[in-house]
Design a protein around this motif. Structure first.
Motif, PDB file in Angstrom:
ATOM      1  N   VAL A 175       3.213 -10.978 -46.943  1.00 17.30           N
ATOM      2  CA  VAL A 175       2.582 -10.070 -46.764  1.00 17.30           C
ATOM      3  C   VAL A 175       2.819  -8.891 -48.746  1.00 17.30           C
ATOM      4  N   GLN A 176       2.173  -8.150 -49.537  1.00 16.28           N
ATOM      5  CA  GLN A 176       2.841  -7.747 -50.583  1.00 16.28           C
ATOM      6  C   GLN A 176       4.180  -6.726 -49.910  1.00 16.28           C
ATOM      7  N   GLU A 177       5.396  -7.261 -50.705  1.00 16.22           N
ATOM      8  CA  GLU A 177       5.926  -6.774 -50.836  1.00 16.22           C
ATOM      9  C   GLU A 177       6.485  -5.190 -50.760  1.00 16.22           C
ATOM     10  N   CYS A 178       5.484  -4.348 -51.294  1.00 12.64           N
ATOM     11  CA  CYS A 178       5.950  -3.248 -51.147  1.00 12.64           C
ATOM     12  C   CYS A 178       5.118  -2.469 -49.729  1.00 12.64           C
ATOM     13  N   MET A 179       4.638  -2.783 -49.390  1.00 12.73           N
ATOM     14  CA  MET A 179       4.234  -2.423 -47.740  1.00 12.73           C
ATOM     15  C   MET A 179       4.829  -2.701 -46.632  1.00 12.73           C
ATOM     16  N   VAL A 180       6.435  -2.961 -46.946  1.00 16.86           N
ATOM     17  CA  VAL A 180       6.856  -3.085 -45.674  1.00 16.86           C
ATOM     18  C   VAL A 180       8.169  -3.150 -46.535  1.00 16.86           C
ATOM     19  N   THR A 240      -7.148   1.645 -47.054  1.00 20.13           N
ATOM     20  CA  THR A 240      -5.365   2.638 -46.065  1.00 20.13           C
ATOM     21  C   THR A 240      -4.524   2.208 -45.991  1.00 20.13           C
ATOM     22  N   SER A 241      -4.063   0.342 -46.113  1.00 22.37           N
ATOM     23  CA  SER A 241      -2.446   0.260 -45.512  1.00 22.37           C
ATOM     24  C   SER A 241      -2.243   0.373 -46.584  1.00 22.37           C
ATOM     25  N   LEU A 242      -2.045   0.369 -47.903  1.00 23.27           N
ATOM     26  CA  LEU A 242      -1.169   1.165 -48.664  1.00 23.27           C
ATOM     27  C   LEU A 242      -0.702   2.727 -48.489  1.00 23.27           C
ATOM     28  N   GLY A 243      -1.574   3.492 -48.309  1.00 24.14           N
ATOM     29  CA  GLY A 243      -1.819   5.027 -47.994  1.00 24.14           C
ATOM     30  C   GLY A 243      -0.562   5.213 -46.652  1.00 24.14           C
ATOM     31  N   ASN A 244      -1.108   4.672 -45.780  1.00 23.38           N
ATOM     32  CA  ASN A 244       0.359   4.554 -44.732  1.00 23.38           C
ATOM     33  C   ASN A 244       1.446   3.646 -44.963  1.00 23.38           C
ATOM     34  N   LEU A 245       1.522   3.100 -45.645  1.00 22.00           N
ATOM     35  CA  LEU A 245       2.927   1.916 -45.275  1.00 22.00           C
ATOM     36  C   LEU A 245       3.844   2.720 -46.612  1.00 22.00           C
ATOM     37  N   TRP A 246       2.856   2.962 -47.808  1.00 24.62           N
ATOM     38  CA  TRP A 246       3.255   2.797 -49.431  1.00 24.62           C
ATOM     39  C   TRP A 246       3.421   4.174 -49.695  1.00 24.62           C
ATOM     40  N   LEU A 247       2.510   4.946 -49.493  1.00 20.87           N
ATOM     41  CA  LEU A 247       2.343   6.570 -50.371  1.00 20.87           C
ATOM     42  C   LEU A 247       3.521   7.341 -49.531  1.00 20.87           C
ATOM     43  N   GLN A 280      -2.535 -27.409 -41.279  1.00 17.07           N
ATOM     44  CA  GLN A 280      -1.663 -26.317 -40.421  1.00 17.07           C
ATOM     45  C   GLN A 280      -3.136 -25.377 -39.933  1.00 17.07           C
ATOM     46  N   ARG A 281      -2.881 -25.164 -38.943  1.00 16.79           N
ATOM     47  CA  ARG A 281      -3.650 -23.859 -38.225  1.00 16.79           C
ATOM     48  C   ARG A 281      -3.133 -22.140 -38.277  1.00 16.79           C
ATOM     49  N   LEU A 282      -3.477 -21.445 -38.633  1.00 15.30           N
ATOM     50  CA  LEU A 282      -3.083 -21.190 -38.921  1.00 15.30           C
ATOM     51  C   LEU A 282      -3.310 -19.606 -37.096  1.00 15.30           C
ATOM     52  N   GLY A 283      -2.441 -18.499 -36.942  1.00 10.91           N
ATOM     53  CA  GLY A 283      -2.390 -17.676 -35.806  1.00 10.91           C
ATOM     54  C   GLY A 283      -3.132 -16.478 -36.021  1.00 10.91           C
ATOM     55  N   CYS A 284      -2.815 -15.361 -35.989  1.00 14.25           N
ATOM     56  CA  CYS A 284      -3.952 -14.043 -35.546  1.00 14.25           C
ATOM     57  C   CYS A 284      -4.391 -13.703 -37.488  1.00 14.25           C
ATOM     58  N   GLY A 285      -5.826 -13.705 -36.985  1.00 10.59           N
ATOM     59  CA  GLY A 285      -5.923 -12.628 -38.403  1.00 10.59           C
ATOM     60  C   GLY A 285      -6.259 -11.722 -38.271  1.00 10.59           C
ATOM     61  N   PHE A 286      -5.984 -10.501 -38.965  1.00  8.15           N
ATOM     62  CA  PHE A 286      -6.291  -8.992 -39.058  1.00  8.15           C
ATOM     63  C   PHE A 286      -7.071  -8.125 -40.573  1.00  8.15           C
ATOM     64  N   ASP A 287      -8.111  -7.759 -39.930  1.00 11.28           N
ATOM     65  CA  ASP A 287      -9.104  -7.237 -41.407  1.00 11.28           C
ATOM     66  C   ASP A 287      -8.051  -6.201 -42.089  1.00 11.28           C
ATOM     67  N   LEU A 288      -6.819  -5.696 -41.522  1.00 11.51           N
ATOM     68  CA  LEU A 288      -6.024  -4.470 -42.332  1.00 11.51           C
ATOM     69  C   LEU A 288      -4.739  -5.030 -42.392  1.00 11.51           C
ATOM     70  N   VAL A 289      -3.895  -4.285 -43.698  1.00 10.87           N
ATOM     71  CA  VAL A 289      -2.545  -5.131 -43.980  1.00 10.87           C
ATOM     72  C   VAL A 289      -1.865  -4.181 -42.582  1.00 10.87           C
ATOM     73  N   ILE A 290      -1.433  -3.397 -42.686  1.00  7.98           N
ATOM     74  CA  ILE A 290      -1.108  -2.601 -41.512  1.00  7.98           C
ATOM     75  C   ILE A 290      -1.062  -3.090 -40.025  1.00  7.98           C
ATOM     76  N   GLY A 335       1.760  -4.167 -56.257  1.00 10.10           N
ATOM     77  CA  GLY A 335       1.499  -5.389 -54.874  1.00 10.10           C
ATOM     78  C   GLY A 335       0.788  -6.807 -55.352  1.00 10.10           C
ATOM     79  N   ARG A 336       1.043  -6.988 -56.637  1.00  6.36           N
ATOM     80  CA  ARG A 336       0.875  -8.230 -56.669  1.00  6.36           C
ATOM     81  C   ARG A 336       1.317  -9.286 -55.851  1.00  6.36           C
ATOM     82  N   GLU A 337       2.722  -9.275 -55.560  1.00  7.35           N
ATOM     83  CA  GLU A 337       3.579 -10.331 -55.248  1.00  7.35           C
ATOM     84  C   GLU A 337       3.598  -9.744 -53.997  1.00  7.35           C
ATOM     85  N   ILE A 338       3.580 -11.303 -53.039  1.00  9.77           N
ATOM     86  CA  ILE A 338       3.759 -11.312 -51.747  1.00  9.77           C
ATOM     87  C   ILE A 338       5.065 -12.432 -51.407  1.00  9.77           C
TER      88      ILE A 338
END
Length: 304
Positions: A241-246, A102-109, A216-226, A166-169
């Protein structure tokens, strides 16, 4: 006049090996035996009088002659394939059925898909529902773009898979948030947005940044990259995040990579298809187009 050009069989085999880096994967892509691909490349090399590949245990790489041959022929062979499809099926539109993360489709494809439609108006694309627990047995899908969820994950035996992107963040945030980040330690003073399926991505990035996240405490978590990207756009913190997504956000300046520290997760997104699937000309053209898009340079907005 003596014909000087290689045969199309030889060129198709050569270009497939050049794209995939492997005689085995080229044979899978062309739906022929590996021996047939090897023979075709051998005939090509014999005719040219030079090798086009350097063979090694890790695969093959192009020789200077092979690089020149790929540059001079790839576009023309694709044009011949397109012409063949259009002439052979003048009244029938080819249909390609896709299932895409879903996220790759919306953000990259999706932002790139119009380029494919303009180049190949004879191919109609239909998107099928993406399933997180995909078993690749569906008959209503020709190609999948799926994510490798762990380094040890193995694709089912009936599925061939080729790494796409999408290997690199890297770390991203809004320009306003970035004003408070001068070094890697400053990132830890911001809310750390994370993908709930891969919270360890922050540890992977921290190792590349020579940081210790212990305690270190993390902030908000999300189940979808988008959704995580939307949160970063809203100024809620820093995301890895994967560079391709942004790509488009970085190019437009909506997001920046204040330090530009990249790290590899070893996972990424893969193009998948059934090994037993009959040759599908639309799948081959779409796969080649995807690979070209994935290889296009990504220019992140990295503050100097």
């Amino acid at each position: 006049m003596r014909i000087q050009s290689p045969s199309l069989v030889e060129l198709h085999s050569f270009l497939a090996v050049a794209r995939t880096g492997s005689f085995r994967r080229a044979a899978q892509e062309l739906c022929v035996t590996q021996a047939a691909v090897s023979r075709a490349v051998a005939r090509l090399e014999a005719d040219l009088g030079q090798e086009v590949f350097i063979r090694g245990s890790g695969g093959v790489v192009l020789t200077p002659l092979g690089t020149d041959l790929q540059r001079m022929t790839a576009r023309h062979v694709r044009a011949l394939e397109t012409a063949g499809m259009r002439l052979r099926k003048p009244r029938e539109r080819l249909r390609l059925q896709l299932s895409v993360v879903t996220s790759l489709g919306n953000l990259w494809l999706m932002p790139r898909l119009e380029d494919f439609r303009r180049s190949h108006p004879e191919i109609g694309i239909e998107f099928r529902q993406y399933r997180h627990d995909e078993d690749f047995t569906r008959e209503d899908v020709d190609l999948w773009i799926d994510v490798k969820r762990s380094l040890r994950q193995q694709w089912p035996r009936q599925i061939a898979a080729r790494y796409l992107i999408g290997r690199e963040i890297l770390e991203v945030c809004t320009p306003d948030v970035a004003r408070g980040i001068r070094c890697a330690q400053d990132v830890l003073r911001q809310p750390l947005l994370y993908h709930s399926a891969h919270p360890d991505n922050w540890n992977i990035w921290a190792r590349a940044a020579h940081l210790d996240l212990a305690g270190q405490r993390l902030g908000c978590g999300f189940d979808l990259v988008i959704n995580m990207v939307d949160a970063a756009r809203a100024g809620m913190g820093v995301a890895v995040v994967q560079e391709c997504m942004v790509h488009d956000d970085l190019r437009a300046g909506r997001l920046v990579a204040p330090l530009g520290i990249r790290a590899s997760t070893g996972r990424g997104y893969y193009l998948c298809w059934r090994r037993a699937q009959a040759q599908h000309p639309a799948s081959e053209l779409f796969g080649q187009w995807l690979q070209q898009q994935a290889l296009a340079p990504v220019s992140a907005a990295v503050r100097q």
